[in-house]
Design a protein around this motif. Sequence first.
Motif: not given
Length: 296
Positions: A154-164, A168-170, A193-195, A202-206
């Motif tokens: 619950x509360x978790x999801x996998x989504x694409x990296x968003x514009x902008x 933060x990824x770097x 593509x980035x998941x 809160x981001x937990x991984x990519x």
Amino acid sequence: MQAARTLPAGPAGQTTLRAMRETDLQACHGLSQHLKWPHRLADWQFHHAVSRGWVVALARTGAAPETSGSGMLCHCGPEHATLGLVIISDALQGYGLGRAMMQQLLADAGGRSVILNATAAGRPLYEKLGFQVIDTLSQHQSATAQVPRTALPPGSRIRPLQAGEAPALLTFDRHASGMDRSAVLTALLKFAEVAVLEQDGRVKGVAMLRAFGRGHVIGPVIAADLEDAKTLISHWVNACPGAFLRIDVPGKSGLKPWLQDIGLACVDDVVTMCRGSAPHGDAQWRIYSIINQALG
């Protein structure tokens, strides 16, 4: 970058070490095909765009020079660099050209610590040049991998990296890898593509997925723990049914047994080596799969 220089001649003719050019890439691709490496010409072109390359040019009597060796070095900020795609053609083996290529690449690194992934054949030379083993690396691949689909917590999801979100990824990658790989990752983001694994915002991984070699490669994968890494890898496996997938994972990741269980067979093991100080990321994050063996 230094000027071209003539190397000791072998029986096949005179050899010259010079900077790699765009026009060398077709021949470099041919060298890797001879070794049965999976790289496409497009993969060589990407490496050339983000790295400093050198070639060994062989001039046979009465013939135009031919590209007969390669090597690439990628700067990862002011403290580290990665090295790979070192090839010397069969006709020029045994004349010290591999050592000459490595010495040139190390000179290009300046004071940076250098990381590479070594086969059993290359390891003795690298050890003589001051490299030490810091980990192992396992190459896994398959077109039949399967992971049972399970619901996320619950509360978790996998989504694409968003514009902008690229900056933060770097930053995320710098914390995980201990290196500044901004230039390479920015180039990858143009076609990968980035998941993003997120829990309660809160981001937990990519995890990245991109075309490479015989199909697609999953990597890098960055996560806080092993289970989050498995969740991200499972996402891409399930998103690409029947596709040929490859993933290269450090021994310290702990992923090797699980990858084999889901059908991503281990087809090769190499060692990761470093000359200088090995990079250290934050304890909170870990690299669970690499970009590829030449770029780390």
